[in-house]
Design an enzyme around this catalytic site. Structure first.
Site, PDB file in Angstrom:
ATOM      1  N   ARG A 126      -8.989 -63.074 -41.385  1.00  0.00           N
ATOM      2  CA  ARG A 126      -8.799 -61.749 -41.972  1.00  0.00           C
ATOM      3  C   ARG A 126      -7.316 -61.408 -41.864  1.00  0.00           C
ATOM      4  NH1 ARG A 126     -13.232 -61.406 -38.378  1.00  0.00           N
ATOM      5  NH2 ARG A 126     -15.225 -60.930 -39.418  1.00  0.00           N
ATOM      6  N   LYS A 176     -12.885 -58.407 -35.620  1.00  0.00           N
ATOM      7  CA  LYS A 176     -13.705 -57.313 -36.150  1.00  0.00           C
ATOM      8  C   LYS A 176     -15.065 -57.236 -35.453  1.00  0.00           C
ATOM      9  CE  LYS A 176     -15.683 -55.692 -40.522  1.00  0.00           C
ATOM     10  NZ  LYS A 176     -15.885 -56.015 -41.949  1.00  0.00           N
ATOM     11  N   ARG A 191      -9.911 -65.933 -47.220  1.00  0.00           N
ATOM     12  CA  ARG A 191     -10.980 -66.171 -46.244  1.00  0.00           C
ATOM     13  C   ARG A 191     -12.250 -66.632 -46.970  1.00  0.00           C
ATOM     14  NH1 ARG A 191     -12.891 -64.661 -41.034  1.00  0.00           N
ATOM     15  NH2 ARG A 191     -14.919 -63.615 -41.000  1.00  0.00           N
ATOM     16  N   HIS A 198     -18.618 -64.794 -37.551  1.00  0.00           N
ATOM     17  CA  HIS A 198     -19.725 -63.936 -37.964  1.00  0.00           C
ATOM     18  C   HIS A 198     -20.755 -63.825 -36.837  1.00  0.00           C
ATOM     19  CE1 HIS A 198     -19.005 -64.697 -42.544  1.00  0.00           C
ATOM     20  NE2 HIS A 198     -18.244 -63.733 -42.068  1.00  0.00           N
ATOM     21  N   TYR A 203     -22.023 -67.425 -48.851  1.00  0.00           N
ATOM     22  CA  TYR A 203     -21.217 -68.483 -49.462  1.00  0.00           C
ATOM     23  C   TYR A 203     -22.087 -69.571 -50.092  1.00  0.00           C
ATOM     24  CZ  TYR A 203     -17.568 -65.975 -47.093  1.00  0.00           C
ATOM     25  OH  TYR A 203     -16.736 -64.965 -46.676  1.00  0.00           O
TER      26      TYR A 203
END
Length: 322
Positions: free
Chosen positions: A138, A163, A272, A295, A304
């Protein structure tokens, strides 16, 4: 007797103690103020489930905010009750009308398109964007890298407090190793000059600065991608060298995409998305990509597979071409 602190000042202290980012601090303060103003400046301790539901429903129906924005406001209010007021809201079962969420398939670049954008970047901006693509970072993760976060011995990059608040390591692209080592030397020289000029400190999360008061002046804690000029820290008012601003990097990416004659909407996050998609196309398994991206859930990473599926559809032929 000491002066009693205002509620929002207590919120700020708590946010800094939890070492959330400055952007999160501004966002949380904004939403908490709006929540209080919406209820005619009533103190939050006198409000509960009903008032929270009314405000969140207002955001969805009257303000028509996005799901992300509504969730951000909700997170700020929950932080206020749990961390500042010490109120357990888990039993409230808040049932506000939620903003309608749309499932978007990410736009990605081909390897050739990534290369075109990189060719139209230069200097430190080219290095940052190449690293973002090469590691699936990110923008905030790339800009917050410190000198100490690169392990040249084991060819690893450490990402802290991302994040998802999940630390992770990523293989360092070997093609960038020499350039990154040169960048570290630049940072060292810049830092030594700053110290000579009477500056040299860098922002550290609240808890670290208290525990290691001298760390802020050490080279290893300096940002890997610093600004060319010193700036005033909005929290402490101290003059420091911060990392390159997101707006500056975003502007350079936009200009590079225009020069590359790409008509896709190219933002920092597209690199990303492209990283994950290209790994999947190369046969890397979904669980590994989940770990590399940081994640929490593999379900997030599964988007994806849809991207690759859509790409495979492009191999199908139209009846006009039969």
């Amino acid at each position: 007797m000491g002066v009693k602190k205002k509620l929002l000042d207590i919120v700020r202290d708590k946010i800094r103690f939890k070492h959330y980012s400055y952007s999160t601090e501004r966002s949380y303060i904004h939403w908490i103020k709006q929540y209080i103003f919406f209820h005619n400046k009533k103190h939050p301790i006198e409000m509960a489930k009903r008032e929270i539901e009314e405000y969140l429903t207002f955001l969805a129906t009257k303000r028509r905010v996005s799901p992300t924005t509504q969730n951000q406001a909700f997170s700020a209010i929950l932080f206020l009750y749990k961390e500042v007021l010490g109120v357990d809201s888990t039993e409230w079962n808040i049932q506000a009308l939620r903003a309608q969420e749309r499932k978007h398939i990410p736009v990605v670049l081909t390897k050739e398109e990534v290369q075109k954008v990189l060719e139209n970047l230069s200097g430190i901006y080219k290095l940052i964007v190449t690293l973002m693509y090469g590691c699936g970072l990110r923008m905030s993760e790339a800009l917050n890298i410190r000198v100490k976060d690169i392990d040249f011995g084991f060819n690893k990059l450490y990402i802290w407090d991302s994040k998802s608040l999940k630390d992770r390591t990523i293989p360092l692209p070997l093609k960038l190793k020499d350039e990154l080592q040169v960048q570290v030397k630049r940072v060292e020289a810049m830092h030594h000059k700053d110290i000579k000029d009477g500056f040299g400190s860098v922002y550290l999360p609240f808890a670290y600065e208290k525990k290691y008061p001298n760390a802020k002046n050490e080279t290893k804690w300096q940002y890997l991608f610093p600004m060319n000029t010193l700036s005033r820290d909005p929290r402490t008012k101290e003059k420091r060298r911060h990392h390159i601003l997101p707006q500056t990097l975003g502007r350079n990416i936009k200009v590079a995409a225009q020069k590359a004659n790409l008509y896709k909407r190219v933002t920092s996050h597209i690199f990303r998305h492209s990283y994950a998609t290209h790994l999947l196309q190369a046969g890397v398994d979904l669980r590994s990509i989940q770990e590399l991206l940081g994640h929490k859930s593999v379900e997030t990473t599964m988007i994806y597979t849809h991207v690759v599926s859509e790409m495979n559809k492009s191999k199908l032929m139209s009846p006009l071409d039969f």
